[in-house]
Design a protein around this motif. Structure first.
Motif, PDB file in Angstrom:
ATOM      1  N   UNK A  14       2.458 -40.389 -19.473  1.00  0.00           N
ATOM      2  CA  UNK A  14       1.239 -41.112 -19.095  1.00  0.00           C
ATOM      3  C   UNK A  14       0.175 -40.158 -18.558  1.00  0.00           C
ATOM      4  N   UNK A  15       0.601 -39.161 -17.788  1.00  0.00           N
ATOM      5  CA  UNK A  15      -0.357 -38.172 -17.276  1.00  0.00           C
ATOM      6  C   UNK A  15      -0.894 -37.311 -18.412  1.00  0.00           C
ATOM      7  N   UNK A  16      -0.021 -36.994 -19.375  1.00  0.00           N
ATOM      8  CA  UNK A  16      -0.447 -36.172 -20.504  1.00  0.00           C
ATOM      9  C   UNK A  16      -1.536 -36.833 -21.329  1.00  0.00           C
ATOM     10  N   UNK A  17      -1.466 -38.156 -21.451  1.00  0.00           N
ATOM     11  CA  UNK A  17      -2.470 -38.879 -22.229  1.00  0.00           C
ATOM     12  C   UNK A  17      -3.829 -38.893 -21.548  1.00  0.00           C
ATOM     13  N   UNK A  18      -3.874 -38.511 -20.277  1.00  0.00           N
ATOM     14  CA  UNK A  18      -5.137 -38.451 -19.546  1.00  0.00           C
ATOM     15  C   UNK A  18      -5.562 -37.022 -19.260  1.00  0.00           C
ATOM     16  N   UNK A  19      -4.880 -36.047 -19.869  1.00  0.00           N
ATOM     17  CA  UNK A  19      -5.126 -34.640 -19.539  1.00  0.00           C
ATOM     18  C   UNK A  19      -6.396 -34.077 -20.167  1.00  0.00           C
ATOM     19  N   UNK A  20      -6.824 -34.664 -21.274  1.00  0.00           N
ATOM     20  CA  UNK A  20      -7.981 -34.130 -21.977  1.00  0.00           C
ATOM     21  C   UNK A  20      -7.636 -33.035 -22.969  1.00  0.00           C
ATOM     22  N   UNK A  21      -6.372 -32.646 -23.061  1.00  0.00           N
ATOM     23  CA  UNK A  21      -5.938 -31.624 -24.017  1.00  0.00           C
ATOM     24  C   UNK A  21      -5.496 -32.337 -25.297  1.00  0.00           C
ATOM     25  N   UNK A  22      -6.404 -32.462 -26.246  1.00  0.00           N
ATOM     26  CA  UNK A  22      -6.175 -33.304 -27.420  1.00  0.00           C
ATOM     27  C   UNK A  22      -5.006 -32.827 -28.276  1.00  0.00           C
ATOM     28  N   UNK A  23      -4.890 -31.520 -28.444  1.00  0.00           N
ATOM     29  CA  UNK A  23      -3.812 -31.008 -29.300  1.00  0.00           C
ATOM     30  C   UNK A  23      -2.448 -31.313 -28.700  1.00  0.00           C
ATOM     31  N   UNK A  30       5.311 -46.285 -13.005  1.00  0.00           N
ATOM     32  CA  UNK A  30       4.556 -45.815 -11.830  1.00  0.00           C
ATOM     33  C   UNK A  30       4.879 -46.625 -10.580  1.00  0.00           C
ATOM     34  N   UNK A  31       5.117 -47.934 -10.746  1.00  0.00           N
ATOM     35  CA  UNK A  31       5.441 -48.781  -9.595  1.00  0.00           C
ATOM     36  C   UNK A  31       6.775 -48.385  -8.973  1.00  0.00           C
ATOM     37  N   UNK A  32       7.691 -47.832  -9.775  1.00  0.00           N
ATOM     38  CA  UNK A  32       8.968 -47.374  -9.216  1.00  0.00           C
ATOM     39  C   UNK A  32       8.745 -46.263  -8.196  1.00  0.00           C
ATOM     40  N   UNK A  33       7.835 -45.340  -8.511  1.00  0.00           N
ATOM     41  CA  UNK A  33       7.522 -44.270  -7.551  1.00  0.00           C
ATOM     42  C   UNK A  33       6.869 -44.848  -6.309  1.00  0.00           C
TER      43      UNK A  33
END
Length: 683
Positions: A211-220, A418-421
């Protein structure tokens, strides 16, 4: 700066000093960007062989690599890191460095800590392999751990975390590739609670990273991450859940059909009698809706490490159906649970004839012990300390209801992990309030049920229809309650607490077809993920308690120690490696710690780069807790008769650093381009 140098007529001496310090010889006139590229590529050769940079030799001066590396290393550790990063990105683009890095074996490339694109090249290679069903567990784990201490790691941490969890899942698969063949249900349950549950945790942590990776901005890397996710869904949903669920259904089916439970297991319906009643002192019970066993295991570990206490993680079999109204009722005191049909056709659960719905639980508790109270975490949280304390004053039994995970599922299935954390954090906060404000020492943490979650949409063969002829009293994705005499196809019969009704559950991780959403996050069925209800027993040890005073070392949290393993205390090269040993595995009251390692001279000046060790390894095998660290001494003269020191400093614990004496015997700098030393760049 160059303009000022020109104005003072010092341009020629400046470039002379630059040449002597860095090896950069531009001819008649130098250019700052060319100088920077020269320093960067020369520094790069400290860990990457020059052979891999064919065509870029004009930017490299091998005799000056130590000076250039130390210069860049100090810059990377400075407050101007962002300025350097922008220049590094510009250099990467100008020279097309990824083209060169793609030729370098990953284990060698992983030694470099200069350019940000290093991580992108490593991750591209590893994620491409995973997408092609090539998962080298040892390589992924080794490289992921190696890169954690590098400068630009925080920018790509989520991607490394993701592939690290992939490696753990693959390792689990390789260890259990033959499937699950235990035929005795209680033994199967034990294997799940001691071993198999870990892959549920790996899967959850993978998706948090994804989930964090999809918001990273690193498209490749994002696109590659999506391919990796497809592979992981196949491994988790189509291998683990199906194989585990199929065998569990096979071994548990007879007991479930005959008596509605596994006879040899502790039962959720006995929770109050076997746990709360046996306590002589005041007891607190935190009931967290949908706190799955693997999440509770992580919570128990963190509680153990963060407070002086004893923590015991056990389990009990959740009542069927594994949904809130049944599970919450089972945790209340009662002699008998019964089911009653409301006028609207739905079923309600009664404890000794009393409603067990949320608004009536306080009354049920008081019926059994008048000095009891039922509270909600969300009500307690905003209260002042005095208001909170007044609620529990004089109470023997305090139930605190917490709802983070199940509540998140009502917003979106994707919010569950995320709710688990968040749930772990909030429950630890509630334990702190109990300990510090209520003077409580005994806390039970449990749940009404667990859950199944898969990220990808289910295909049609993962769903089953219920005949319209079935006289359904209650139905959801993972269970159905009917009037007596029905026998829906393809479902497992489970004896219902009330003989007037029949109950059924789908096999494995199959869902029942019905209108509406909620296919990914489900509960109510007989899978181990749904039925295994955690029971954490937390006992806080006050400083004056006999148990604590007798075994302080066992209960006081402390960081694991790291010691130098290499026997030699003499250095003959500026670039060298040493081995270090994490003396104990992390676990119990032994916490992870980060160590900063560097060399200093006789008066305490740092003479090397700073190396980090993240000592968080949990393996019981000593060989798995060895770290090999590379150091680079600064380009200066060393006195072979002097005593230098290796400093091992804890980053957070604040203990006095350990120091190991060393002798350094390196030929002094008296030849070639490094014949003099300069502090021109602020060393």
């Amino acid at each position: 700066m160059l303009r000022d140098i020109r104005n003072y007529g010092a341009e020629k001496p400046f470039w002379t000093l630059v040449r002597q310090a860095t090896g950069y010889a531009p001819g008649n006139e130098g250019h700052p960007m060319d100088l920077l590229i020269h320093i960067l590529l020369t520094a790069l050769t400290q860990n990457i062989r020059k052979d891999y940079l064919e065509g870029l030799e004009k930017y490299i001066s091998m005799p000056h690599q130590t000076w250039c590396y130390n210069f860049i290393s100090d810059w990377m550790a400075s407050e101007d890191q962002e300025v350097l990063k922008e220049l590094l990105r510009k250099t990467e683009y100008q020279l097309n460095l990824p083209k060169y890095f793609e030729r370098i074996p990953l284990q060698e490339l992983a030694e470099s800590d200069v350019f940000p694109c290093t991580d992108e090249c490593i991750l591209t290679a590893l994620m491409t392999d995973i997408g092609n069903h090539i998962i080298d567990v040892e390589k992924i784990i080794a490289i992921s751990e190696k890169r954690r201490t590098t400068t630009w790691f925080p920018e790509v941490e989520c991607f490394y975390e993701g592939i690290y969890r992939v490696a753990q899942m693959q390792e689990f698969y390789l260890n259990h590739a033959d499937g699950f063949h235990t035929v005795e249900p209680a033994e199967f349950w034990r294997e799940y609670t001691e071993d198999y549950y870990r892959i549920d945790s790996f899967y959850r942590k993978y998706h948090l990273a994804y989930a964090k990776g999809l918001e990273s901005g690193n498209e490749k890397l994002e696109e590659l991450f999506k391919q990796v996710t497809e592979r992981m869904e196949g491994l988790y949903a189509h291998w683990f859940l199906e194989k585990l669920g199929s065998q569990w259904t096979l071994v548990a089916e007879e007991d479930l059909r005959k008596v509605g439970r596994i006879m040899a297991l502790p039962q959720q319906v006995d929770f109050y009698r076997k746990n709360v009643l046996r306590e002589d002192n005041r007891v607190f019970v935190i009931v967290s809706d949908a706190l799955r066993y693997e999440v509770a295991a992580e919570l128990a570990e963190e509680l153990q490490q963060e407070t002086q206490c004893t923590v015991e993680l056990n389990s009990c079999e959740g009542i069927f159906p594994t949904v809130t109204k049944y599970g919450m009722a089972a945790l209340l005191p009662h002699k008998a649970l019964t089911v009653e049909s409301r006028e609207n056709g739905t079923l309600q659960v009664l404890a000794d004839g009393m409603s067990t719905e949320a608004g009536n639980r306080d009354k049920v508790l008081k019926q059994f012990n008048e000095n009891s109270v039922a509270l909600k975490y969300q009500d307690i949280l905003p209260m002042k300390r005095g208001e909170r304390s007044a609620l529990v004053k004089g109470k023997d039994v305090v139930y605190i209801y917490h709802d983070k995970i199940d509540e998140a599922s009502h917003t979106s299935d994707s919010m569950v992990f995320p709710a688990c954390q968040d749930a772990i954090r909030e429950i630890k906060n509630m334990v702190r309030i109990i300990r510090n404000e209520f003077s409580g020492t005994r806390v039970f943490i449990t749940a009404d049920h667990g859950f199944l979650y898969t990220y990808s949409p289910l295909e049609e063969d993962g769903k089953v229809s219920v005949s319209s002829d079935a006289q359904v009293m209650e139905m959801d994705r993972r269970y159905i309650v009917t009037e007596k005499g029905n026998l829906p196809e393809f479902l497992v019969p489970v004896k219902f607490p009330d003989d007037r009704y029949d109950a059924f559950s789908p096999r494995e991780n199959i869902r029942i077809k019905k209108k509406g959403g909620g296919l990914n996050f489900v509960h109510g069925g007989i899978s181990l993920q749904e039925m295994v209800v955690p029971v954490i027993e937390y006992h806080y040890l006050r400083n004056d308690s006999k148990t604590y005073l007798k075994n302080r070392e066992r209960y006081d949290s402390r960081p694991v120690e790291v010691s130098l393993l290499s026997s030699s205390r003499k250095l003959s090269n500026r670039h060298f490696a040493l081995d270090f040993y994490q003396r104990e595995p992390v676990g119990g009251n032994l916490c992870a710690e980060t160590y900063l390692l560097y060399f200093e001279d006789t008066v305490g000046n740092r003479i090397s780069d700073v190396v980090r060790i993240i000592a968080d390894r949990t393996s019981e095998v000593g060989q798995d807790r060895i770290f090999r660290c590379s150091f680079n001494l600064k380009a200066q003269n060393y006195d072979s008769s002097a005593t230098y020191r290796l400093v091992m400093e804890q980053e957070t614990a604040g203990e006095s650093p350990k120091k190991e004496p060393f002798q350094i015997n390196i030929a002094n700098l008296r030849s070639g381009a490094e014949e003099e030393e300069f502090n021109f760049f602020g060393e």
